[in-house]
Design a protein around this motif. Structure first.
Motif, PDB file in Angstrom:
ATOM      1  N   PRO A 170     -15.382   3.348  53.745  1.00 56.84           N
ATOM      2  CA  PRO A 170     -14.921   4.410  52.843  1.00 56.84           C
ATOM      3  C   PRO A 170     -16.011   5.023  51.977  1.00 56.84           C
ATOM      4  N   ARG A 171     -16.870   4.189  51.375  1.00 57.46           N
ATOM      5  CA  ARG A 171     -17.874   4.745  50.462  1.00 57.46           C
ATOM      6  C   ARG A 171     -18.856   5.641  51.213  1.00 57.46           C
ATOM      7  N   GLU A 172     -19.235   5.240  52.429  1.00 52.82           N
ATOM      8  CA  GLU A 172     -20.153   6.057  53.214  1.00 52.82           C
ATOM      9  C   GLU A 172     -19.492   7.361  53.661  1.00 52.82           C
ATOM     10  N   LEU A 173     -18.197   7.299  53.972  1.00 56.66           N
ATOM     11  CA  LEU A 173     -17.461   8.524  54.314  1.00 56.66           C
ATOM     12  C   LEU A 173     -17.462   9.492  53.133  1.00 56.66           C
ATOM     13  N   ILE A 174     -17.208   8.983  51.940  1.00 55.66           N
ATOM     14  CA  ILE A 174     -17.172   9.851  50.751  1.00 55.66           C
ATOM     15  C   ILE A 174     -18.544  10.461  50.498  1.00 55.66           C
ATOM     16  N   GLU A 175     -19.613   9.690  50.683  1.00 59.42           N
ATOM     17  CA  GLU A 175     -20.964  10.245  50.532  1.00 59.42           C
ATOM     18  C   GLU A 175     -21.180  11.413  51.509  1.00 59.42           C
ATOM     19  N   PHE A 176     -20.712  11.228  52.730  1.00 61.51           N
ATOM     20  CA  PHE A 176     -20.810  12.270  53.749  1.00 61.51           C
ATOM     21  C   PHE A 176     -20.038  13.518  53.326  1.00 61.51           C
ATOM     22  N   LEU A 177     -18.824  13.327  52.819  1.00 59.00           N
ATOM     23  CA  LEU A 177     -17.978  14.469  52.442  1.00 59.00           C
ATOM     24  C   LEU A 177     -18.500  15.173  51.196  1.00 59.00           C
ATOM     25  N   THR A 178     -19.115  14.415  50.312  1.00 54.54           N
ATOM     26  CA  THR A 178     -19.639  15.000  49.075  1.00 54.54           C
ATOM     27  C   THR A 178     -20.684  16.067  49.356  1.00 54.54           C
ATOM     28  N   GLU A 179     -21.424  15.902  50.436  1.00 53.03           N
ATOM     29  CA  GLU A 179     -22.437  16.884  50.807  1.00 53.03           C
ATOM     30  C   GLU A 179     -21.844  18.105  51.504  1.00 53.03           C
ATOM     31  N   ARG A 180     -20.569  18.028  51.891  1.00 54.05           N
ATOM     32  CA  ARG A 180     -19.989  19.081  52.726  1.00 54.05           C
ATOM     33  C   ARG A 180     -18.811  19.802  52.094  1.00 54.05           C
ATOM     34  N   LEU A 181     -18.256  19.230  51.022  1.00 58.95           N
ATOM     35  CA  LEU A 181     -17.061  19.799  50.418  1.00 58.95           C
ATOM     36  C   LEU A 181     -17.294  20.124  48.945  1.00 58.95           C
ATOM     37  N   PRO A 182     -16.568  21.110  48.410  1.00 59.39           N
ATOM     38  CA  PRO A 182     -16.574  21.299  46.954  1.00 59.39           C
ATOM     39  C   PRO A 182     -16.090  20.020  46.279  1.00 59.39           C
ATOM     40  N   ALA A 183     -16.572  19.777  45.092  1.00 59.99           N
ATOM     41  CA  ALA A 183     -16.256  18.521  44.402  1.00 59.99           C
ATOM     42  C   ALA A 183     -14.755  18.297  44.264  1.00 59.99           C
ATOM     43  N   GLY A 207      -6.053  22.258  38.959  1.00 63.25           N
ATOM     44  CA  GLY A 207      -6.104  23.715  38.890  1.00 63.25           C
ATOM     45  C   GLY A 207      -6.571  24.405  40.145  1.00 63.25           C
ATOM     46  N   GLU A 208      -6.895  23.654  41.183  1.00 67.91           N
ATOM     47  CA  GLU A 208      -7.391  24.241  42.428  1.00 67.91           C
ATOM     48  C   GLU A 208      -6.419  23.966  43.574  1.00 67.91           C
ATOM     49  N   ASN A 209      -6.243  24.963  44.437  1.00 74.65           N
ATOM     50  CA  ASN A 209      -5.459  24.770  45.652  1.00 74.65           C
ATOM     51  C   ASN A 209      -6.374  24.282  46.773  1.00 74.65           C
ATOM     52  N   ILE A 210      -5.931  23.267  47.498  1.00 72.27           N
ATOM     53  CA  ILE A 210      -6.744  22.647  48.546  1.00 72.27           C
ATOM     54  C   ILE A 210      -5.996  22.719  49.871  1.00 72.27           C
ATOM     55  N   SER A 211      -6.664  23.159  50.902  1.00 69.77           N
ATOM     56  CA  SER A 211      -6.114  23.127  52.254  1.00 69.77           C
ATOM     57  C   SER A 211      -6.380  21.760  52.867  1.00 69.77           C
ATOM     58  N   SER A 212      -5.326  21.053  53.218  1.00 69.17           N
ATOM     59  CA  SER A 212      -5.521  19.740  53.846  1.00 69.17           C
ATOM     60  C   SER A 212      -6.270  19.881  55.169  1.00 69.17           C
ATOM     61  N   LEU A 213      -6.044  20.993  55.875  1.00 67.86           N
ATOM     62  CA  LEU A 213      -6.707  21.203  57.159  1.00 67.86           C
ATOM     63  C   LEU A 213      -8.224  21.292  56.986  1.00 67.86           C
ATOM     64  N   GLU A 214      -8.674  21.987  55.955  1.00 63.93           N
ATOM     65  CA  GLU A 214     -10.109  22.136  55.749  1.00 63.93           C
ATOM     66  C   GLU A 214     -10.768  20.795  55.452  1.00 63.93           C
ATOM     67  N   VAL A 215     -10.092  19.928  54.696  1.00 60.81           N
ATOM     68  CA  VAL A 215     -10.643  18.597  54.436  1.00 60.81           C
ATOM     69  C   VAL A 215     -10.628  17.773  55.721  1.00 60.81           C
ATOM     70  N   GLU A 216      -9.536  17.878  56.488  1.00 59.57           N
ATOM     71  CA  GLU A 216      -9.427  17.122  57.739  1.00 59.57           C
ATOM     72  C   GLU A 216     -10.537  17.490  58.727  1.00 59.57           C
ATOM     73  N   ARG A 217     -10.896  18.753  58.770  1.00 56.58           N
ATOM     74  CA  ARG A 217     -11.966  19.175  59.684  1.00 56.58           C
ATOM     75  C   ARG A 217     -13.273  18.460  59.373  1.00 56.58           C
ATOM     76  N   GLU A 218     -13.570  18.320  58.086  1.00 54.60           N
ATOM     77  CA  GLU A 218     -14.809  17.653  57.705  1.00 54.60           C
ATOM     78  C   GLU A 218     -14.735  16.149  57.970  1.00 54.60           C
ATOM     79  N   VAL A 219     -13.584  15.550  57.686  1.00 48.90           N
ATOM     80  CA  VAL A 219     -13.428  14.116  57.946  1.00 48.90           C
ATOM     81  C   VAL A 219     -13.564  13.835  59.444  1.00 48.90           C
ATOM     82  N   ASP A 220     -12.977  14.700  60.260  1.00 46.40           N
ATOM     83  CA  ASP A 220     -13.038  14.514  61.714  1.00 46.40           C
ATOM     84  C   ASP A 220     -14.472  14.527  62.243  1.00 46.40           C
ATOM     85  N   ASP A 221     -15.365  15.167  61.518  1.00 45.71           N
ATOM     86  CA  ASP A 221     -16.766  15.238  61.944  1.00 45.71           C
ATOM     87  C   ASP A 221     -17.535  13.950  61.658  1.00 45.71           C
TER      88      ASP A 221
END
Length: 521
Positions: free
Chosen positions: A459-472, A410-424
């Motif tokens: 991968p698991r550590e990356l997801i932990e990092f993203l969980t603190e920075r992105l909406p669920a 039900g939510e629209n997601i911008s791939s660019l916004e997720v990519e910005r966080e992953v790149d960090d």
């Protein structure tokens, strides 16, 4: 227009050096103009006239610059080909142009020979350099044979509406389209990317970007406007970048795509700012543009652009927000619209459409593709295919390619916004985010990345990092690590291949049996 500007500079300042290559070759204005007229005369002897297509596959050399303007004087169509093209994509593009003449660097001749039967209209190949012995059916000549001392006679110069080049799009979803780029569009692009008002004859533009891209051609045009120099390199090299900048006293440069990240990722030094560079266009912007500029002692600007347009949105030197492309540039109109082309209120998300107030400053169409031209220009606005929003102050924010937007639960997601966080995340060299089919409905988020060998991504550590920075709802479910991302010959990530490969056999956080950072759903 550029051909006449070079002619005028050659008369006014014949001995001023204008073009340089890092290999040591250089041309003054007079030498450049003379080579242009020699190539134009050679093409004319081969029967090339107005609107005749000529394809060229050349490295980023002085000759490529001369051939471009030579065809301009004849009002012929300059069609430079990406030097990474080969096989079916090369054959289909050459066949589509219906060119009967090609100019090919010796190192690429075998690529043409391999698919010669699929290019039935091609008759004559002019080879730059000593060509290898390959089996072919064409009339073959060396550039030295084609170029005698004859110069093209004075002619009426090309006008702003004449086609200055045909540049091909990246072709991420199908066959690359040839964009008809008028001289007026090239001029508008050259004055509307990096502000030129503080530049003069002492400036030099470092350009490791090829002449088959607008970025390469723009550097030549812009420096001719300010009477400066253009310094060419065949391709970007992180290890050679600062050596070249120092050696040729370059003051201006583009940092496109990952090039800014590659430079920024180098070990810091107290001498980072001790270089002649003053101005840089960085697109997309780094997370902290001010800190990036301070580190290297440069002023930073950015734009939104495509091959079909001419930087209608730019920051100039007013970088308000690293996620914004800036405001609409004088001479253009931009709207964010819904699926029916109705303009949306500020803050709402839709497709960016563009039009210009002056004629010929946007593309004249897609070459031999009236269907695609009509679709792109429906309702008299050029449709970018990009998702944007605009704020109350008139700043525009790029969110995604329209086809790359992801719909999850039900939510629209911008791939660019997720990519910005992953790149960090430390150890990520580059990444791409796509939607893949879900067992339920809509899509799941997959990130595919290239990991540093010195600092491997877990991968698991990356997801932990993203969980603190992105909406669920934006946290990726799948993490895929590859040695390299699949790309087009123009270095665009082929996201359609990442979608098609799906999620089978890659790391899945919902199958790890644990709630990562409390984000499991």
């Amino acid at each position: 227009m550029l051909p006449t500007l070079i002619r005028d500079r050659a008369v006014a300042e014949p001995q001023r050096v204008f073009l340089q290559h890092v290999d040591g070759r250089q041309w003054t204005y007079a030498e450049y103009h003379r080579e242009i007229l020699r190539w134009a005369a050679a093409f004319e002897r081969l029967g090339v006239g107005a609107e005749d297509p000529v394809v060229a596959m050349l490295p980023n050399t002085l000759d490529a610059c001369a051939i471009w303007l030579a065809l301009g004087w004849l009002r012929a169509y300059d069609i430079p080909l990406n030097t990474a093209y080969r096989g079916r994509i090369l054959a289909s593009l050459v066949a589509h142009t219906e060119a009967r003449i090609a100019v090919v660097a010796a190192e690429f001749l075998d690529l043409f020979a391999e698919v010669q039967d699929e290019m039935p209209l091609l008759e004559h190949v002019v080879v730059v350099g000593d060509h290898p012995e390959v089996s072919h059916r064409w009339k073959l000549s060396n550039a030295d044979e084609a170029l005698d001392e004859t110069l093209l006679d004075d002619r009426d110069p090309p006008k702003q509406w004449d086609i200055g080049t045909i540049l091909h799009t990246s072709g991420t979803t199908g066959m690359s389209k040839g964009v008809l780029v008028p001289w007026a569009q090239l001029h508008s692009l050259s004055i509307g990317t990096i502000p030129l008002d503080e530049m003069d004859s002492q400036d030099a533009w470092y350009s490791p970007f090829p002449m088959f891209h607008a970025s390469g051609k723009m550097s030549v045009y812009a420096m001719a406007l300010v009477n400066g120099r253009t310094v060419l390199r065949d391709r970007f090299s992180t290890s050679e970048y600062w050596d070249d900048v120092h050696r040729f006293k370059c003051t201006t440069s583009l940092l496109m795509g990952t090039t800014a990240a590659f430079l920024g990722g180098q070990p810091r030094s107290d001498s980072d700012a001790e270089n002649p560079l003053r101005f840089a266009l960085v697109a997309p912007l780094p997370v902290d543009p001010a800190a990036y500029g301070e580190r290297f002692g440069i002023r930073v600007c950015s734009v939104f652009n495509m091959t079909e347009i001419s930087s209608p949105i730019w920051t100039a030197w007013d970088v308000k927000d690293p996620q914004s492309c800036g405001r609409v540039r004088e001479g253009f109109e931009c709207r964010v619209v819904d699926e029916n082309d109705i303009e949306l209120p500020n803050g709402q998300v839709g497709e960016l459409v563009v039009r210009s107030k002056e004629p010929w400053t946007l593309m004249a169409g897609y070459y031999k593709r009236p269907d695609a031209t009509a679709e792109a220009w429906r309702n008299l606005w050029f449709h970018t295919g990009d998702v944007f929003r605009r704020d109350e102050e008139g700043y525009f924010y790029y969110l995604d390619r329209k086809k790359d937007s992801i719909r999850r639960r039900g939510e629209n997601i911008s791939s660019l916004e997720v990519e910005r966080e992953v790149d960090d995340y430390p150890g990520v060299l580059e990444c791409a985010v796509v939607g893949v089919p879900s067992e339920l409905v809509e899509e799941e988020v997959k990130v595919t990345l290239v990991s540093s060998s010195e600092n491997p991504v877990q991968p698991r550590e990356l997801i932990e990092f993203l969980t603190e920075r992105l909406p669920a709802f934006m946290v990726p479910r799948y993490v895929e690590i590859l040695e390299q991302l699949p790309k087009t010959p123009t270095e665009k990530v082929r996201k359609e291949l990442l979608r098609e490969s799906g999620s089978e056999g890659i790391w899945d956080r919902e199958r790890q049996g644990e709630a990562v950072g409390g984000a499991k759903r």
